[in-house]
Design a protein around this motif. Structure first.
Motif, PDB file in Angstrom:
ATOM      1  N   LYS A   1       0.887  -1.303   0.037  1.00 59.97           N
ATOM      2  CA  LYS A   1       0.065   0.087   0.028  1.00 59.97           C
ATOM      3  C   LYS A   1       0.856   1.319  -0.123  1.00 59.97           C
ATOM      4  O   LYS A   1       0.614   2.306  -0.700  1.00 59.97           O
ATOM      5  CB  LYS A   1      -0.915  -0.078   1.223  1.00 59.97           C
ATOM      6  CG  LYS A   1      -2.155  -0.960   1.012  1.00 59.97           C
ATOM      7  CD  LYS A   1      -3.228  -0.912   2.379  1.00 59.97           C
ATOM      8  CE  LYS A   1      -3.983  -1.909   2.237  1.00 59.97           C
ATOM      9  NZ  LYS A   1      -3.590  -3.119   2.507  1.00 59.97           N
TER      10      LYS A   1
ATOM     11  N   ASN B   1      -2.534 -12.351   5.581  1.00 58.02           N
ATOM     12  CA  ASN B   1      -4.026 -12.562   5.495  1.00 58.02           C
ATOM     13  C   ASN B   1      -4.777 -11.239   4.769  1.00 58.02           C
ATOM     14  O   ASN B   1      -5.799 -11.320   4.133  1.00 58.02           O
ATOM     15  CB  ASN B   1      -4.818 -12.833   6.508  1.00 58.02           C
ATOM     16  CG  ASN B   1      -4.498 -14.464   7.385  1.00 58.02           C
ATOM     17  OD1 ASN B   1      -4.140 -15.031   6.361  1.00 58.02           O
ATOM     18  ND2 ASN B   1      -4.498 -14.392   8.540  1.00 58.02           N
ATOM     19  N   ILE B   2      -4.001 -10.211   4.831  1.00 56.64           N
ATOM     20  CA  ILE B   2      -4.788  -8.754   4.475  1.00 56.64           C
ATOM     21  C   ILE B   2      -3.701  -8.184   3.316  1.00 56.64           C
ATOM     22  O   ILE B   2      -4.162  -7.142   2.981  1.00 56.64           O
ATOM     23  CB  ILE B   2      -4.834  -7.861   5.699  1.00 56.64           C
ATOM     24  CG1 ILE B   2      -3.757  -7.608   6.522  1.00 56.64           C
ATOM     25  CG2 ILE B   2      -5.977  -8.441   6.562  1.00 56.64           C
ATOM     26  CD1 ILE B   2      -2.571  -6.666   5.887  1.00 56.64           C
TER      27      ILE B   2
ATOM     28  N   ASP C   1      -3.995  -7.785   0.216  1.00 56.87           N
ATOM     29  CA  ASP C   1      -4.610  -7.292  -0.896  1.00 56.87           C
ATOM     30  C   ASP C   1      -6.079  -6.304  -0.395  1.00 56.87           C
ATOM     31  O   ASP C   1      -6.887  -5.985  -1.143  1.00 56.87           O
ATOM     32  CB  ASP C   1      -4.990  -8.183  -1.935  1.00 56.87           C
ATOM     33  CG  ASP C   1      -3.720  -8.809  -2.574  1.00 56.87           C
ATOM     34  OD1 ASP C   1      -2.786  -8.132  -2.884  1.00 56.87           O
ATOM     35  OD2 ASP C   1      -3.945 -10.253  -2.769  1.00 56.87           O
ATOM     36  N   ARG C   2      -5.920  -6.387   0.912  1.00 60.35           N
ATOM     37  CA  ARG C   2      -6.952  -5.578   1.390  1.00 60.35           C
ATOM     38  C   ARG C   2      -7.032  -4.236   1.477  1.00 60.35           C
ATOM     39  O   ARG C   2      -6.128  -3.531   1.552  1.00 60.35           O
ATOM     40  CB  ARG C   2      -7.545  -6.184   2.961  1.00 60.35           C
ATOM     41  CG  ARG C   2      -8.655  -5.523   3.595  1.00 60.35           C
ATOM     42  CD  ARG C   2      -9.020  -6.116   5.009  1.00 60.35           C
ATOM     43  NE  ARG C   2     -10.363  -5.502   5.174  1.00 60.35           N
ATOM     44  CZ  ARG C   2     -11.218  -5.975   6.308  1.00 60.35           C
ATOM     45  NH1 ARG C   2     -10.515  -7.107   7.048  1.00 60.35           N
ATOM     46  NH2 ARG C   2     -12.291  -5.560   6.908  1.00 60.35           N
ATOM     47  N   ALA C   3      -8.126  -3.348   1.055  1.00 56.86           N
ATOM     48  CA  ALA C   3      -8.049  -1.954   1.027  1.00 56.86           C
ATOM     49  C   ALA C   3      -7.642  -1.432   2.460  1.00 56.86           C
ATOM     50  O   ALA C   3      -8.273  -1.777   3.357  1.00 56.86           O
ATOM     51  CB  ALA C   3      -9.133  -1.438   0.359  1.00 56.86           C
TER      52      ALA C   3
ATOM     53  N   TYR D   1     -10.217  -5.871  10.924  1.00 57.84           N
ATOM     54  CA  TYR D   1      -9.284  -5.793   9.872  1.00 57.84           C
ATOM     55  C   TYR D   1      -8.378  -7.103   9.400  1.00 57.84           C
ATOM     56  O   TYR D   1      -7.593  -6.690   8.393  1.00 57.84           O
ATOM     57  CB  TYR D   1      -8.389  -4.515   9.889  1.00 57.84           C
ATOM     58  CG  TYR D   1      -9.352  -3.226  10.190  1.00 57.84           C
ATOM     59  CD1 TYR D   1     -10.117  -2.671   9.208  1.00 57.84           C
ATOM     60  CD2 TYR D   1      -9.381  -2.694  11.415  1.00 57.84           C
ATOM     61  CE1 TYR D   1     -10.605  -1.625   9.285  1.00 57.84           C
ATOM     62  CE2 TYR D   1     -10.010  -1.419  11.564  1.00 57.84           C
ATOM     63  CZ  TYR D   1     -10.645  -0.840  10.396  1.00 57.84           C
ATOM     64  OH  TYR D   1     -11.481   0.123  10.734  1.00 57.84           O
TER      65      TYR D   1
ATOM     66  N   LYS E   1      -9.114 -10.110   8.865  1.00 57.72           N
ATOM     67  CA  LYS E   1      -9.647 -11.430   8.143  1.00 57.72           C
ATOM     68  C   LYS E   1      -9.821 -11.382   6.693  1.00 57.72           C
ATOM     69  O   LYS E   1     -10.072 -10.002   6.224  1.00 57.72           O
ATOM     70  CB  LYS E   1     -11.114 -11.886   8.918  1.00 57.72           C
ATOM     71  CG  LYS E   1     -10.842 -11.985  10.353  1.00 57.72           C
ATOM     72  CD  LYS E   1     -12.142 -12.285  10.901  1.00 57.72           C
ATOM     73  CE  LYS E   1     -12.069 -13.080  12.612  1.00 57.72           C
ATOM     74  NZ  LYS E   1     -13.331 -13.128  13.165  1.00 57.72           N
TER      75      LYS E   1
END
Length: 262
Positions: A72, A149-150, A152-154, A260, A262
């Motif tokens: 990010k 686990n995160i 690629d999470r925004a 945040y 999961k």
């Protein structure tokens, strides 16, 4: 529970190795008009040097975690500064963008210190941060690598806000979790401002009722927190994305993992 207690003990030992740097700060900081932006990761000893000085100067700043494996904010550092090196400070008040912990420290004292000069104890760090590196190892190298686990999470829409100070072991545990989850946040420094502040909130060194420095930053933060007790407890997290407000490091870490992680 046991695992969390171990993390706190490791964080405490890490702070002791640093000689308590990042514990105390001025009650009357020269807060910049525009927020300082620090790109860093919790486990870096070089980043730790800068965070210690930010606590000494009692400055608030925005944190953009750049753990190894993160995608990010590391790319933003590469685009703006030309290389992947941390810490990286952006100061929109002066127009400066700085790598190198020592250069950043000189910049902070020059523009936000009382005299404009860097105190001797902060002016000449060894090229290899043996002590800070030992602190990172003792702290279990937390806050270095991203939680896969995160990956690629925004990021959350709004910056979270965290109150604490660099050497606080409970705050350090929370910051490590934020770094591994790559969650950006505003860090509000609330260091010890006088000798009466020393010791945990439940056991101040000063006998009798506790009173923060009159007109100091801690007094202002107590009012902000709407605390019944006239004292500060950190860490304190506010998440405007969910309208959540939490004390207690264990509760904060569990909340971050659930919301945040999961």
């Amino acid at each position: 529970m046991v695992n969390h207690h171990i993390k706190v003990i490791q964080a405490l030992a890490s702070g002791v190795l640093e000689g308590g740097r990042g514990t105390s700060g001025t009650p009357f900081p020269q807060q910049p008009e525009k927020a300082l932006k620090l790109y860093e990761f919790e486990g870096s000893p070089f980043c730790r040097r800068v965070r210690e000085v930010l606590t000494t100067l009692n400055l608030d700043y925005e944190v953009y975690p750049c753990p190894k494996g993160g995608n990010k904010y590391r790319q933003i550092v590469k685009e703006k500064g030309g290389k992947l090196q941390f810490p990286f400070l952006i100061d929109e008040n002066t127009g400066d963008q700085l790598y190198e912990s020592q250069a950043i420290i000189h910049h902070l004292f020059k523009h936000y210190g009382k005299t404009g000069n860097t105190p001797k104890k902060y002016a000449h760090y060894p090229n290899i941060p043996y002590v800070a590196l030992a602190g990172t190892v003792v702290n279990g190298a937390r806050g270095i690598w991203i939680n896969q686990n995160i990956k690629d999470r925004a990021a959350p829409k709004h910056l979270l806000e965290l109150w604490g100070f660099e050497a606080s072991p409970f705050t350090r545990v929370v910051r490590a979790e934020l770094a591994e989850l790559e969650i950006p946040f505003i860090f509000h420094n609330v260091p010890k401002e006088c000798w009466q502040d020393q010791g945990p909130a439940v056991l101040r060194l000063k006998p009798g009722q506790y009173h923060p420095v009159k007109g100091g930053k801690r007094e202002q933060v107590i009012k902000l927190m709407n605390r019944d007790k006239k004292d500060i407890q950190v860490p304190y997290l506010v998440d405007p994305n969910t309208n959540t407000k939490l004390f207690e490091s264990k509760d904060i870490v569990e909340y971050l993992k659930h919301q945040y992680g999961k």
